[in-house]
Design a protein around this motif. Structure first.
Motif, short mmCIF file in Angstrom:
data_model
loop_
_atom_site.label_atom_id
_atom_site.label_comp_id
_atom_site.label_asym_id
_atom_site.label_seq_id
_atom_site.Cartn_x
_atom_site.Cartn_y
_atom_site.Cartn_z
N VAL A 113 -28.55 33.07 -52.82
CA VAL A 113 -28.04 31.88 -53.93
C VAL A 113 -28.07 32.65 -55.03
CG1 VAL A 113 -28.54 29.74 -54.50
CG2 VAL A 113 -28.60 30.49 -52.06
N HIS A 114 -29.16 33.06 -55.73
CA HIS A 114 -29.42 33.49 -57.10
C HIS A 114 -28.22 34.38 -57.46
CE1 HIS A 114 -30.89 36.52 -59.81
NE2 HIS A 114 -31.19 35.47 -60.54
N ASP A 115 -27.97 35.17 -56.49
CA ASP A 115 -27.11 36.20 -56.94
C ASP A 115 -25.58 35.86 -56.90
OD1 ASP A 115 -28.91 38.19 -56.95
OD2 ASP A 115 -28.66 39.18 -55.28
N THR A 116 -25.17 34.59 -56.61
CA THR A 116 -24.03 33.80 -56.98
C THR A 116 -23.59 33.93 -58.01
OG1 THR A 116 -24.75 31.67 -56.28
CG2 THR A 116 -24.00 32.76 -54.73
N HIS A 117 -24.66 33.59 -59.06
CA HIS A 117 -24.58 33.38 -60.52
C HIS A 117 -25.12 34.26 -61.20
CE1 HIS A 117 -28.69 31.94 -60.38
NE2 HIS A 117 -28.20 30.89 -59.59
N HIS A 118 -25.73 35.34 -60.82
CA HIS A 118 -26.21 36.55 -61.42
C HIS A 118 -25.99 37.68 -60.57
CE1 HIS A 118 -27.81 33.72 -64.48
NE2 HIS A 118 -28.25 34.88 -65.12
N PRO A 119 -24.79 38.06 -60.02
CA PRO A 119 -24.59 39.10 -59.40
C PRO A 119 -24.90 40.76 -59.91
CG PRO A 119 -22.54 38.45 -60.15
CD PRO A 119 -23.55 37.38 -60.79
N ILE A 120 -24.84 40.64 -61.39
CA ILE A 120 -25.10 42.10 -61.72
C ILE A 120 -26.39 42.23 -62.32
CG2 ILE A 120 -24.16 43.48 -63.66
CD1 ILE A 120 -21.69 42.42 -63.65
N ALA A 121 -26.94 41.37 -63.22
CA ALA A 121 -28.40 41.56 -63.92
C ALA A 121 -28.78 40.15 -63.94
CB ALA A 121 -28.31 42.29 -64.88
N SER A 122 -30.16 40.00 -63.73
CA SER A 122 -31.00 38.78 -64.12
C SER A 122 -31.15 38.56 -65.62
CB SER A 122 -32.29 38.91 -63.37
OG SER A 122 -32.12 38.88 -62.04
N GLY A 123 -31.09 39.95 -66.10
CA GLY A 123 -31.19 39.85 -67.61
C GLY A 123 -30.09 39.47 -68.64
N LEU A 124 -28.79 39.44 -67.79
CA LEU A 124 -27.49 38.95 -68.48
C LEU A 124 -27.61 37.33 -68.63
CD1 LEU A 124 -25.28 41.79 -67.40
CD2 LEU A 124 -26.52 41.75 -69.72
N TYR A 125 -26.83 36.95 -69.42
CA TYR A 125 -26.49 35.40 -69.17
C TYR A 125 -25.34 35.30 -68.12
CZ TYR A 125 -28.88 34.58 -73.58
OH TYR A 125 -29.94 34.28 -74.60
N GLU A 132 -17.40 38.45 -62.24
CA GLU A 132 -18.02 38.85 -61.07
C GLU A 132 -18.72 37.84 -60.18
OE1 GLU A 132 -17.77 42.13 -63.82
OE2 GLU A 132 -18.60 40.01 -64.13
N ALA A 133 -19.42 36.72 -60.82
CA ALA A 133 -20.26 35.73 -60.07
C ALA A 133 -18.94 35.14 -59.41
CB ALA A 133 -20.80 34.85 -61.01
N LYS A 134 -17.61 34.67 -59.73
CA LYS A 134 -16.69 34.16 -58.93
C LYS A 134 -16.41 34.88 -57.61
CE LYS A 134 -14.43 31.65 -62.56
NZ LYS A 134 -13.06 31.69 -63.51
N ALA A 135 -16.40 36.01 -57.49
CA ALA A 135 -16.16 36.96 -56.55
C ALA A 135 -17.34 36.81 -55.51
CB ALA A 135 -15.70 38.39 -56.84
N ARG A 136 -18.47 37.11 -56.10
CA ARG A 136 -19.81 36.85 -55.35
C ARG A 136 -20.08 35.41 -54.71
NH1 ARG A 136 -24.33 40.31 -55.10
NH2 ARG A 136 -25.73 39.66 -53.30
N THR A 231 -31.09 26.09 -65.19
CA THR A 231 -31.84 27.61 -65.29
C THR A 231 -32.71 27.88 -64.11
OG1 THR A 231 -33.66 26.01 -65.98
CG2 THR A 231 -32.45 26.73 -67.89
N GLY A 232 -32.31 27.29 -63.05
CA GLY A 232 -33.15 27.46 -61.67
C GLY A 232 -32.12 28.44 -60.98
N ILE A 233 -32.94 28.46 -59.58
CA ILE A 233 -31.98 29.26 -58.56
C ILE A 233 -30.67 28.74 -58.06
CG2 ILE A 233 -32.23 30.20 -56.12
CD1 ILE A 233 -35.14 30.42 -56.83
N PHE A 234 -30.79 27.42 -57.82
CA PHE A 234 -29.67 26.61 -57.37
C PHE A 234 -28.95 25.98 -58.56
CE2 PHE A 234 -32.61 26.34 -53.66
CZ PHE A 234 -31.74 26.98 -52.56
N ARG A 235 -27.69 26.49 -58.97
CA ARG A 235 -27.09 26.19 -60.32
C ARG A 235 -25.77 25.60 -59.74
NH1 ARG A 235 -28.40 30.71 -64.94
NH2 ARG A 235 -30.63 31.02 -64.15
N HIS A 236 -25.33 24.47 -60.28
CA HIS A 236 -24.10 23.98 -60.13
C HIS A 236 -23.14 24.46 -61.30
CE1 HIS A 236 -20.54 21.82 -59.00
NE2 HIS A 236 -20.73 20.88 -59.91
N TYR A 237 -22.48 25.37 -61.00
CA TYR A 237 -21.25 25.68 -61.90
C TYR A 237 -19.84 25.38 -61.00
CZ TYR A 237 -24.53 28.53 -64.32
OH TYR A 237 -25.78 28.84 -65.19
#
Length: 245
Positions: A113-125, A132-136, A231-237
């Motif tokens: 679930v976290h990787d759906t909005h941060h698929p490349i790096a946690s350190g990036l916004y 990439e998040a849309k594809a993930r 800012t959490g794991i479950f984010r609504h975008y």
């Protein structure tokens, strides 16, 4: 002595799985990072605790729990420790390992679930990896979420004691964690989870049963329950959410 839970203030995150167990059991605990600095608590106290453990098996990151002189890191590990103490684990030793395995599978789902909005790096916004998040997220909703929820549905349906609980015939911390998973997925992906109860009736029935337990219901209605946020794991975008077949 009260349990001391160390996790970031302002978000539910992985710490929420531990909070739910403590709240259901009405255990005496301190949410350290959310406390007042004047009382020796707050984020600074959590950082100090991490720094002070530099030579004594320090945790990698929050959440971690202190019980007297004992320090336990990692969500599943904390719940494995707390379960018997809070009467939230099976009495049978073999089933305790089953519960632990299920909880670690939940940990795997939370990471995806976290990787759906941060698929490349946690350190990036998020905005730096939006494409990439849309594809993930699309792959997660189409394939990974059904795989995990389908598994949990099957575990419930095949429980020899009945489909009311994930393990055995009484409430465990795994049931509480399934509640949090459903809550989080519905927040993050309202379109994709619109028909969740039709597809995973046992999982959603378990969620509903946990939600009305007196201690959990009181917790959910209290200020101790932090709201979901971005800012959490479950984010609504909205751009990551879409209805699935």
């Amino acid at each position: 002595m009260a349990y001391e839970l160390y996790y970031w203030d302002g978000l539910q995150g992985r710490g929420e799985f531990v909070r739910l167990a403590l709240e259901e059991a009405q255990a005496d605990y301190v949410d350290v990072a959310r406390g007042e600095k004047s009382a020796g608590l707050g984020i600074g106290a959590m950082i100090s605790e991490l720094d002070s453990r530099s030579g004594a098996y320090p945790p990698f990151a929050p959440p971690f729990l202190k019980d007297g002189d004992l320090l336990i890191p990692q969500t599943a590990n904390i719940l494995f420790y707390l379960g018997p103490k809070l009467s939230l684990a099976p009495r049978d030793e073999g089933l305790r390992y089953v519960a632990n395995g299920l909880q670690m599978t939940i940990v795997d789902l939370v990471a995806e679930v976290h990787d759906t909005h941060h698929p490349i790096a946690s350190g990036l916004y998020y905005e730096d990896q939006k494409h990439e998040a849309k594809a993930r997220a699309a792959d997660f909703l189409a394939h990974r979420m059904p795989k995990f929820l389908g598994y949990f549905e099957r575990v419930l349906a095949q429980n020899p004691s009945g489909a009311q609980h994930m393990v055995g015939d009484a409430l465990t911390y795994v049931d509480l964690s399934i509640f949090q998973i459903v809550e989080g997925l519905r927040y993050a992906f309202p379109k994709a989870t619109n028909h969740l109860a039709e597809r995973y009736p046992h999982v959603c029935a378990l969620h509903d049963a946990v939600a009305v337990r007196p201690n959990i219901a009181a917790y959910l209605a209290s200020p101790r329950r932090l709201p979901f946020n971005e800012t959490g794991i479950f984010r609504h975008y909205p751009e990551l959410d879409h209805a699935t077949r």
